[in-house]
Design an enzyme around this catalytic site. Sequence first.
Site, PDB file in Angstrom:
ATOM      1  N   ARG A 177       0.816  -1.226   0.000  1.00 48.46           N
ATOM      2  CA  ARG A 177       0.000   0.000   0.000  1.00 48.46           C
ATOM      3  C   ARG A 177       0.848   1.275   0.000  1.00 48.46           C
ATOM      4  O   ARG A 177       0.494   2.280   0.611  1.00 48.46           O
ATOM      5  CB  ARG A 177      -0.968   0.010   1.204  1.00 48.46           C
ATOM      6  CG  ARG A 177      -1.908  -1.161   1.249  1.00 48.46           C
ATOM      7  CD  ARG A 177      -2.826  -1.209   0.034  1.00 48.46           C
ATOM      8  NE  ARG A 177      -3.640  -2.408   0.050  1.00 48.46           N
ATOM      9  CZ  ARG A 177      -3.327  -3.547  -0.564  1.00 48.46           C
ATOM     10  NH1 ARG A 177      -2.201  -3.647  -1.263  1.00 48.46           N
ATOM     11  NH2 ARG A 177      -4.123  -4.595  -0.509  1.00 48.46           N
ATOM     12  N   SER A 227     -11.619  -1.221   2.570  1.00 50.58           N
ATOM     13  CA  SER A 227     -10.908  -1.660   3.768  1.00 50.58           C
ATOM     14  C   SER A 227     -10.350  -0.442   4.503  1.00 50.58           C
ATOM     15  O   SER A 227      -9.621   0.354   3.927  1.00 50.58           O
ATOM     16  CB  SER A 227      -9.775  -2.606   3.359  1.00 50.58           C
ATOM     17  OG  SER A 227      -9.116  -3.099   4.487  1.00 50.58           O
ATOM     18  N   GLU A 297      -5.930   2.872   6.205  1.00 53.17           N
ATOM     19  CA  GLU A 297      -5.594   2.749   4.781  1.00 53.17           C
ATOM     20  C   GLU A 297      -6.241   3.868   3.995  1.00 53.17           C
ATOM     21  O   GLU A 297      -5.743   4.266   2.947  1.00 53.17           O
ATOM     22  CB  GLU A 297      -6.068   1.383   4.269  1.00 53.17           C
ATOM     23  CG  GLU A 297      -5.677   1.096   2.838  1.00 53.17           C
ATOM     24  CD  GLU A 297      -5.979  -0.328   2.420  1.00 53.17           C
ATOM     25  OE1 GLU A 297      -6.641  -0.521   1.393  1.00 53.17           O
ATOM     26  OE2 GLU A 297      -5.553  -1.263   3.143  1.00 53.17           O
TER      27      GLU A 297
END
Length: 302
Positions: A177, A227, A297
């Site tokens: 990420r 998410s 995130e």
Amino acid sequence: MADMLTMLREAAQEDCVREQESMKKHTTFRIGGPTDYFAAPTTVEGVCGIVRLCRRLGYPFTVIGNGSNLLVSDQGYRGVMLQLYKNVSKITVDRDSCGISAEAGAMLSVIAKRAMEAGLTGLEFASGIPGTLGGAVVMNAGAYGGEMKDVLVSATVLTVEGEICEIPASELALGYRRSAVPGNSWIVLGAALALREGDQKQIRNRMEELKAQRISKQPLDVPSAGSTFKRPEGYFAGKLIMDAGLRGYRVGGAQVSEKHCGFVVNCGDATAADVRQLIADVQERVRERFGVTLEPEIKMIG
């Protein structure tokens, strides 16, 4: 001097800028106050023109895709929200070289579908990611064991100096990420992908299989930003949150999804403040119970 609205439209060479646009319309969370200016140019040249203007004037701007990983504050954003989505989304498939090139605003799901139609495999993991190619490169998006670094050849970016450059994937520092894009203040304009020849039926079946998994496990019927937390090393965020007794935990209109505890959902009237408080509560409880710090995130703006 001309006003900012006029200058932005001139920089984009089209009438694609609005004032005081509610960001609720442009995020999958359906949350967010007004942005001073909302720009949705239809060309790469228009994107570059707006970015160069903002940088020359020192005016704040943020580039977004379709807002699928985004939480905008209730007060909105003081600056230009520059959207690369739908318009800047040209896709070119080269069946002979097993390659695909696309502009940053192209949806990953659409690119994956085009790959399947051409009998190219390698992008099945991305078929259900609700984001654009640009955002996927920036955060090395991934799902179901695949990630962008598996297929990315290069990214075309606009540099701080205002130049358009092609950066090889090997120089993008792609990790979980993350990438080198934010640290260099690059703006992703497009990317080239390398896939492999495959069986169209098998590719379609795999995409359908992943779709069924998502529908059964994820709260796709309510607004969210996907998410909410990154996966902590050695753990699963959703499992930690569930084991901390937070399934269904609410703050105002924001809730830890009862279907998948890794998702925070908008039950209909959630504010950004609700979501931020819920995230903080979840982090505190998980840290107390398991000594693990959950890192968001989703990108928070404003």
